[in-house]
Motif scaffolding. Structure first.
Motif, PDB file in Angstrom:
ATOM      1  N   ARG A   1       2.403  -8.693 -11.456  1.00 32.03           N
ATOM      2  CA  ARG A   1       2.899  -7.606 -11.682  1.00 32.03           C
ATOM      3  C   ARG A   1       4.002  -7.450 -10.540  1.00 32.03           C
ATOM      4  N   ALA A   2       5.132  -6.613 -10.905  1.00 31.11           N
ATOM      5  CA  ALA A   2       6.101  -6.720  -9.673  1.00 31.11           C
ATOM      6  C   ALA A   2       5.807  -5.366  -8.997  1.00 31.11           C
ATOM      7  N   CYS A   3       5.562  -5.762  -7.553  1.00 33.90           N
ATOM      8  CA  CYS A   3       5.186  -4.714  -6.588  1.00 33.90           C
ATOM      9  C   CYS A   3       6.100  -4.286  -5.417  1.00 33.90           C
ATOM     10  N   MET A   4       6.060  -3.254  -4.848  1.00 34.16           N
ATOM     11  CA  MET A   4       6.752  -2.897  -3.510  1.00 34.16           C
ATOM     12  C   MET A   4       5.620  -2.802  -2.463  1.00 34.16           C
ATOM     13  N   VAL A   5       5.669  -3.847  -1.573  1.00 33.78           N
ATOM     14  CA  VAL A   5       4.698  -3.924  -0.591  1.00 33.78           C
ATOM     15  C   VAL A   5       5.145  -3.196   0.878  1.00 33.78           C
ATOM     16  N   ASN A   6       4.656  -2.327   1.536  1.00 29.62           N
ATOM     17  CA  ASN A   6       4.791  -1.888   3.004  1.00 29.62           C
ATOM     18  C   ASN A   6       3.485  -2.431   3.758  1.00 29.62           C
ATOM     19  N   ARG A   7       3.800  -3.354   4.822  1.00 32.17           N
ATOM     20  CA  ARG A   7       2.843  -3.599   5.635  1.00 32.17           C
ATOM     21  C   ARG A   7       3.052  -3.078   7.215  1.00 32.17           C
ATOM     22  N   THR A   8       1.870  -2.898   7.679  1.00 36.98           N
ATOM     23  CA  THR A   8       1.976  -2.081   9.318  1.00 36.98           C
ATOM     24  C   THR A   8       0.759  -2.552  10.180  1.00 36.98           C
ATOM     25  N   PRO A   9       1.206  -2.723  11.352  1.00 37.43           N
ATOM     26  CA  PRO A   9       0.017  -3.266  12.106  1.00 37.43           C
ATOM     27  C   PRO A   9      -0.966  -2.130  12.483  1.00 37.43           C
ATOM     28  N   LEU A  10      -2.318  -2.447  12.537  1.00 40.11           N
ATOM     29  CA  LEU A  10      -3.048  -1.230  12.933  1.00 40.11           C
ATOM     30  C   LEU A  10      -3.687  -1.289  14.349  1.00 40.11           C
ATOM     31  N   TYR A  11      -3.568  -0.253  15.022  1.00 42.57           N
ATOM     32  CA  TYR A  11      -3.857  -0.449  16.621  1.00 42.57           C
ATOM     33  C   TYR A  11      -4.955   0.560  17.136  1.00 42.57           C
ATOM     34  N   GLU A  12      -5.949  -0.038  17.920  1.00 41.81           N
ATOM     35  CA  GLU A  12      -6.940   1.026  18.479  1.00 41.81           C
ATOM     36  C   GLU A  12      -7.012   0.438  19.979  1.00 41.81           C
ATOM     37  N   ASN A  13      -6.904   1.986  20.546  1.00 44.73           N
ATOM     38  CA  ASN A  13      -6.847   1.804  22.138  1.00 44.73           C
ATOM     39  C   ASN A  13      -5.657   0.943  22.601  1.00 44.73           C
ATOM     40  N   GLY A  14      -4.453   0.808  21.824  1.00 41.14           N
ATOM     41  CA  GLY A  14      -3.518  -0.008  22.374  1.00 41.14           C
ATOM     42  C   GLY A  14      -3.708  -1.459  21.723  1.00 41.14           C
ATOM     43  N   ASP A  15      -4.998  -1.859  21.264  1.00 39.77           N
ATOM     44  CA  ASP A  15      -4.906  -3.203  20.983  1.00 39.77           C
ATOM     45  C   ASP A  15      -4.714  -3.531  19.237  1.00 39.77           C
ATOM     46  N   ARG A  16      -4.065  -4.551  19.094  1.00 40.28           N
ATOM     47  CA  ARG A  16      -3.869  -4.718  17.637  1.00 40.28           C
ATOM     48  C   ARG A  16      -5.161  -5.442  16.870  1.00 40.28           C
ATOM     49  N   VAL A  17      -5.614  -4.398  16.119  1.00 39.44           N
ATOM     50  CA  VAL A  17      -7.031  -4.847  15.562  1.00 39.44           C
ATOM     51  C   VAL A  17      -7.027  -5.297  14.286  1.00 39.44           C
ATOM     52  N   GLY A  18      -5.904  -5.040  13.629  1.00 40.21           N
ATOM     53  CA  GLY A  18      -5.740  -5.317  12.159  1.00 40.21           C
ATOM     54  C   GLY A  18      -4.247  -4.874  11.641  1.00 40.21           C
ATOM     55  N   ALA A  19      -4.185  -4.899  10.155  1.00 44.29           N
ATOM     56  CA  ALA A  19      -3.022  -4.620   9.588  1.00 44.29           C
ATOM     57  C   ALA A  19      -3.380  -3.647   8.282  1.00 44.29           C
ATOM     58  N   ILE A  20      -2.445  -2.825   7.773  1.00 45.58           N
ATOM     59  CA  ILE A  20      -2.602  -2.264   6.417  1.00 45.58           C
ATOM     60  C   ILE A  20      -1.483  -2.241   5.513  1.00 45.58           C
ATOM     61  N   ALA A  21      -1.749  -2.653   4.479  1.00 47.70           N
ATOM     62  CA  ALA A  21      -0.773  -2.866   3.376  1.00 47.70           C
ATOM     63  C   ALA A  21      -0.781  -1.643   2.356  1.00 47.70           C
ATOM     64  N   VAL A  22       0.275  -0.948   1.996  1.00 49.44           N
ATOM     65  CA  VAL A  22       0.381  -0.276   0.923  1.00 49.44           C
ATOM     66  C   VAL A  22       1.193  -0.820  -0.252  1.00 49.44           C
ATOM     67  N   ILE A  23       0.575  -0.893  -1.497  1.00 53.81           N
ATOM     68  CA  ILE A  23       1.130  -1.529  -2.524  1.00 53.81           C
ATOM     69  C   ILE A  23       1.395  -0.609  -3.669  1.00 53.81           C
ATOM     70  N   GLN A  24       2.764  -0.670  -4.052  1.00 54.65           N
ATOM     71  CA  GLN A  24       3.083   0.295  -5.230  1.00 54.65           C
ATOM     72  C   GLN A  24       3.533  -0.543  -6.467  1.00 54.65           C
ATOM     73  N   ASP A  25       2.732  -0.166  -7.439  1.00 55.36           N
ATOM     74  CA  ASP A  25       3.029  -1.215  -8.773  1.00 55.36           C
ATOM     75  C   ASP A  25       4.604  -0.515  -9.522  1.00 55.36           C
ATOM     76  N   ILE A  26       5.644  -1.382  -9.412  1.00 54.11           N
ATOM     77  CA  ILE A  26       6.871  -0.984  -9.811  1.00 54.11           C
ATOM     78  C   ILE A  26       7.115  -1.601 -11.213  1.00 54.11           C
ATOM     79  N   SER A  27       6.095  -2.294 -11.768  1.00 51.68           N
ATOM     80  CA  SER A  27       6.416  -2.936 -12.725  1.00 51.68           C
ATOM     81  C   SER A  27       6.621  -1.889 -14.049  1.00 51.68           C
ATOM     82  N   GLU A  28       5.917  -0.663 -14.009  1.00 51.60           N
ATOM     83  CA  GLU A  28       6.249   0.201 -14.998  1.00 51.60           C
ATOM     84  C   GLU A  28       7.577   0.846 -14.752  1.00 51.60           C
TER      85      GLU A  28
END
Length: 562
Positions: free
Chosen positions: A83-110
């Motif tokens: 499916r065609a999607c639009m993806v936004n990816r952002t690093p995730l920080y805790e106490n100034g340290d990069r501890v992961g990342a978060i992705a928000v996925i929007q299904d744009i096929s419809e």
């Protein structure tokens, strides 16, 4: 419960309820959180995903780039699970340290599906042969297609964003079906006048939202100008087919009506007509009755660019005054008592783009002279009982055997109309003034009628000489009628002087010793007698002769005593 725990639960609930998919990975690119929308997109139905590398579920994932570089990636298009999607990816920080990342996925096929569907609909609207005009619930123009632009001549950039009320007040339309639909909340069709010159049929269709409220009006527009033209042509054709029963109009252009001349006078007339015929100028032909004014009018039409259009001759003196207006201008259905229920097209309208010969124009009543003047000035007319002005493109050729300037002085003819008709004046001389034309005209009509009636006859030289010497007070008409009469009435194959009417046969037999005064008196007496026979009263005969009524009476009394 500690504040931190409440906040964490709140954020989990928020993420879980989001329509877009949300995936959170730790610093090792392993999935630590996935909401229901993301699970549905990836077809994951249990919690086996926890702790797995994101690449296991999304092989083309680029989350590791965010983890390594620490920079966000916004609005990237990619295909996930087909499916065609639009993806936004952002690093995730805790106490100034990069501890992961978060992705928000929007299904744009419809969304793409609806966008493509919208494009298809726009294409259908744009390539429709009918004009499409869309307004919103406030009567503001939203959309106009190319067909509408071509039909109306209006550009969409001058319409879109404009209120229908304002466009109507500015003369774009004479009425608005959109405003009628806004008022009545139902489908409505009307005939609309666009720009004051084109007729279209418009149908306004209301579009309602899910709550039943009026959302917009979609109007289809179809040009019916050509249909109206076809209807008019049909009406004209029907009227033309009935014209043979109309005793007030005379068909012109018969084979016998040729321009036959040898005299310099008619040559000059012919050359003058050749010069002016190509232009739409009004022409006044004047001269004695029977000189061939109708033939000259026909020549004007044949030498003009209107030669393929109607040529209608109207005898103003032959139509009863009470019928003349309806014959000339026509009438709408129910215009007066006894009117046809379908109305009637007038002779002037019937001649549109062609030529009209108004014979005996001096007999036109003053009231109709005013109406004719308006036609000539404004190039439009209105049927009796009608409200619609019709454009009229006709060339007028008027004819008369009377002096219109004298008619103006006596108040019988409008001076302003005279100058409109007499832009070009052409005098047709009597046959007696162009003696050279008698023989060729005689030969022409003799040949014509012999062929017409399939009769083989000849005329003796003596008969010809007598006819050539005759003064022909009835002009060409008298000559033509006499030739026809002799061909059908004389039983012998050779027409001799004895076959001629007495007043013609005897006119050449005079005493050589008769004085000039006596000859003039004889001619005067014969001429007056012929004019009296052609008129219904002595007063009209005197008027045609150009003498006082009392003078004519005295002459007749003197002849009776003599």
């Amino acid at each position: 419960m500690p504040y931190e725990s409440v906040t964490a639960n709140l954020w989990e609930n928020i993420i879980a309820s989001m329509h877009n998919g949300v995936i959170v990975v730790n610093s090792d690119n392993q999935i630590s959180l996935m909401n229901e929308s993301a699970q549905k997109l990836l077809s994951v139905h249990n919690e086996d995903w926890k702790g797995q590398s994101i690449k296991t579920l999304i092989p083309n994932s680029r989350m590791h780039e965010v983890l390594e570089g620490g920079e966000s990636s916004i609005g990237e298009k990619m295909v996930i699970s087909g499916r065609a999607c639009m993806v936004n990816r952002t690093p995730l920080y805790e106490n100034g340290d990069r501890v992961g990342a978060i992705a928000v996925i929007q299904d744009i096929s419809e969304m793409d599906h609806y966008r493509n569907l919208l494009k298809q609909m726009e294409s259908i609207i744009e390539f429709s042969t009918d004009g499409i005009y869309v307004v919103d619930r406030e009567g503001v123009t939203m959309q106009v297609n190319t067909a509408y632009e071509e039909i109306t001549g209006f550009r969409r950039d001058e319409l879109i964003g404009r209120r229908m009320v304002d466009l109507m007040s500015e003369g774009y339309f004479d009425q608005s079906v959109s405003l009628l639909v806004l008022e009545r909340k139902q489908r409505i069709s009307i005939i609309q006048r666009i720009g004051g010159k084109k007729d279209v049929i418009v149908t306004g269709n209301p579009v309602f939202d899910e709550q039943g409220g009026l959302e917009m009006i979609v109007t289809s527009v179809r040009d019916i100008t050509h249909l109206n033209d076809l209807r008019m042509e049909l009406e004209k054709a029907h009227t033309f087919s009935q014209m043979q029963n109309n005793r007030y109009t005379i068909k012109s252009g018969e084979t016998e009506q040729s321009i036959i001349f040898r005299s310099p006078q008619i040559k000059k007339v012919y050359e003058h007509i050749q010069q002016v015929a190509p232009y739409p100028t009004s022409i006044l032909l004047y001269g004695p009755s029977g000189t061939g004014k109708e033939v000259m009018a026909n020549l004007v039409h044949d030498l003009s660019e209107r030669r393929e259009k109607p040529f209608i001759k109207i005898n103003c003196g032959a139509i009863p005054e009470q019928l003349l207006e309806s014959e000339l201008f026509g009438y709408e259905a129910g215009a007066f008592s006894g009117a046809s229920r379908n109305g009637k097209i007038g002779l002037l309208e019937l001649a549109d783009q062609g030529t009209v010969m108004l014979d005996e124009i001096a007999e036109l009543p003053l009231a109709l002279q005013v109406k004719l003047l308006r036609v000539l000035q404004e190039r439009q007319m209105r049927r009796i009982g009608g409200t619609k002005w019709r454009h009229l493109d006709i060339r007028i050729v008027a004819a008369t055997n009377q002096d219109l300037r004298n008619q103006i002085k006596s108040g019988k003819f409008r001076e302003d109309l005279f100058y409109r008709l007499a832009v070009v004046e052409i005098a047709i001389p009597s046959l007696a003034e162009r003696h050279e034309d008698i023989e060729p005209l005689m030969d022409h009509y003799f040949t014509y009628f012999c062929r017409q009636y399939r009769i083989n006859k000849q005329m003796s030289e003596e008969t010809k000489d007598i006819l050539i010497q005759y003064h022909w007070p009835g002009n060409v008409r008298e000559l033509r009628n006499l030739i026809e009469n002799m061909i059908v009435s004389v039983p012998s194959t050779m027409i001799e002087p004895v076959h001629l009417p007495p007043h013609i046969r005897d006119q050449g037999q005079f005493d050589p010793f008769t004085s000039l005064k006596e000859r003039v008196q004889q001619f005067e007496r014969r001429l007056i007698h012929e004019v009296i026979e052609k008129n219904s009263s002595l007063r009209k005969a005197a008027e045609q002769l150009g003498i006082d009524h009392s003078t004519l009476l005295k002459k007749m009394q003197r002849w009776e005593k003599g």
